[in-house]
Design a protein around this motif. Structure first.
Motif, short mmCIF file in Angstrom:
data_model
loop_
_atom_site.label_atom_id
_atom_site.label_comp_id
_atom_site.label_asym_id
_atom_site.label_seq_id
_atom_site.Cartn_x
_atom_site.Cartn_y
_atom_site.Cartn_z
N ARG A 46 36.16 43.38 36.50
CA ARG A 46 36.46 42.18 37.26
C ARG A 46 36.37 40.97 36.32
O ARG A 46 35.57 40.96 35.37
CB ARG A 46 35.47 41.96 38.41
N GLU A 48 35.86 36.78 36.49
CA GLU A 48 35.56 35.58 37.25
C GLU A 48 36.18 34.35 36.58
O GLU A 48 36.22 34.26 35.35
CB GLU A 48 34.05 35.37 37.36
N LYS A 62 35.42 34.44 42.24
CA LYS A 62 34.02 34.83 42.08
C LYS A 62 33.80 36.28 42.49
O LYS A 62 34.49 36.82 43.35
CB LYS A 62 33.11 33.93 42.90
N LEU A 63 32.78 36.87 41.89
CA LEU A 63 32.38 38.21 42.27
C LEU A 63 31.77 38.26 43.66
O LEU A 63 32.07 39.15 44.45
CB LEU A 63 31.36 38.75 41.27
N ASP A 64 30.90 37.28 43.96
CA ASP A 64 30.11 37.37 45.19
C ASP A 64 30.93 37.25 46.46
O ASP A 64 30.48 37.64 47.54
CB ASP A 64 28.97 36.34 45.18
N ASP A 65 32.15 36.69 46.39
CA ASP A 65 32.98 36.63 47.59
C ASP A 65 34.20 37.55 47.51
O ASP A 65 35.12 37.47 48.33
CB ASP A 65 33.42 35.19 47.87
N GLY A 66 34.21 38.42 46.48
CA GLY A 66 35.28 39.39 46.34
C GLY A 66 36.58 38.85 45.81
O GLY A 66 37.61 39.54 45.86
N ARG A 194 34.11 36.71 32.16
CA ARG A 194 34.07 35.45 32.89
C ARG A 194 34.73 34.33 32.09
O ARG A 194 34.59 34.28 30.86
CB ARG A 194 32.63 35.05 33.22
#
Length: 375
Positions: A46, A48, A62-66, A194
């Motif tokens: 992934r 970011e 972002k990773l945290d919201d997919g 990132r």
């Protein structure tokens, strides 16, 4: 005359590049679940795109919201905007290029557009996986201008996911690495994870320490291949080598031959002999007639940046940011020892090591070798 078939060997096998990876353990040595946790498999990778708080991003990835970009998404973008480019990798602090390949990916500017409108951004930092130890984080940076705007005859930075026609291996920085065509290898961060946008004006590249120049462009410089040092009198001596074709291009490669002075080829930079040196032109190898012997199967020259889409021939030769090969033929040498030196001359007329002799902006000292002619 050099053989036209000399050039098809210019693409280095992906596993044969010289490895200068960092990290403990090195990321490409991870196995199994550790690879998945590090997001270093094709399925788990992934990317970011975020802000440090000083730049404005319409759609952060972002990773945290997919919303982070995955490999299929990046490859789909590449189908519309993909680039292929022959580039040699070289370390700022190591003589000789590390290897050369056909890199394939998608321009950084197209990837940034996936984040929507961006405001108040001066620079972007990008880093790859190096464990979670801050002391091992390996990052580099580009100005926002360098990321988005290039001259029409240059290729901008891009995210590479294929090398020599195959998925980019872990050893070479896969699944995805940044490739900056005009720069030394430290700008082409491996295991990309990132991109951080900032309005901060300071450059904080990992290589900014140790007096290295973090924005150094590839220098044009010639190097000698390893080879025989003893030859028979009466026979032609052919010496070969490579030249890194840097930002200012390559006009020619020259050699200087003189009797050995007993210093094993060492010559101080301020020695008066440099002023009286008589340089002669070497022969640059010509481009191959059949590029199918060089490029990966299924890749046409017209698909590669720097080649004419109609004729399939290089627009310039040698190709910038690649490695050129040269030879020098020495005849009628008498018995004894000789000093052989080689240098490049760029398209601006500067002879190596000028115009940037400072080694911390890239090693480009003049290569030398002592050869012996024996009866």
């Amino acid at each position: 005359m050099p053989s036209p078939d000399a050039v098809p060997k210019c693409l280095t096998d992906a596993e044969s590049f010289r490895d200068v990876s960092r990290g403990d353990p090195k990321p490409h040595t991870l196995k199994g679940e550790d690879l998945v946790k590090a997001r270093l498999t094709a399925e788990s990778w992934r990317l970011e795109i975020v802000s440090d708080g000083t730049a404005e991003i319409e759609k952060p990835r972002k990773l945290d919201d997919g919303a982070a970009i995955d490999l299929p998404g990046l490859e789909a973008l590449g189908k519309r905007h993909g680039v292929k480019f022959i580039k040699a990798m070289q370390c700022l602090n190591i003589d000789q290029p590390l290897g050369q390949g056909l890199w394939e990916g998608v321009p950084l500017r197209e990837v940034l557009r996936l984040a929507g409108r961006i405001k108040n951004c001066r620079r972007l930092f990008y880093h790859g996986f190096h464990n979670n130890d801050p002391k091992q984080l390996f990052q580099s940076s580009l100005s926002y201008t360098q990321a988005l705007d290039t001259s029409p005859w240059d290729l901008g930075p891009f995210l590479a996911y294929r090398l020599n026609g195959k998925p980019l291996s872990l050893l070479r920085g896969g699944p995805v690495r940044m490739v900056v065509p005009w720069a030394y290898g430290f700008k082409s961060i491996k295991w990309l994870a990132r991109i951080t946008l900032t309005n901060d004006y300071k450059a904080n590249d990992t290589y900014a320490d140790g007096n290295n120049d973090p924005d150094s462009y590839l220098k044009t410089a010639a190097y000698l291949d390893d080879g025989e040092q003893q030859f028979k009198v009466g026979k032609e001596v052919v010496l070969r080598g490579t030249a890194m074709v840097g930002l200012p291009g390559l006009k020619r490669v020259e050699y200087w031959l003189r009797p050995d002075t007993g210093t094993h080829g060492n010559l101080a930079v301020d020695d008066p002999a440099w002023t009286d040196a008589k340089w002669k032109e070497c022969v640059l190898d010509v481009p191959p007639e059949d590029w199918s012997k060089t490029l990966p199967e299924g890749v046409k020259p017209a698909d590669v940046w720097g080649f004419d889409p109609t004729t399939g021939k290089p627009k310039d030769w040698p190709l910038r940011f690649s490695v050129a090969t040269w030879s020098a033929s020495l005849k009628d040498l008498k018995e004894g020892a000789y000093e052989f030196r080689v240098r490049s001359v760029d398209m601006n007329g500067f002879a190596q090591p000028e115009p940037r002799p400072y080694l911390k902006s890239g090693r480009n000292g003049i290569s030398s070798r002592v050869i012996m002619m024996v009866a």
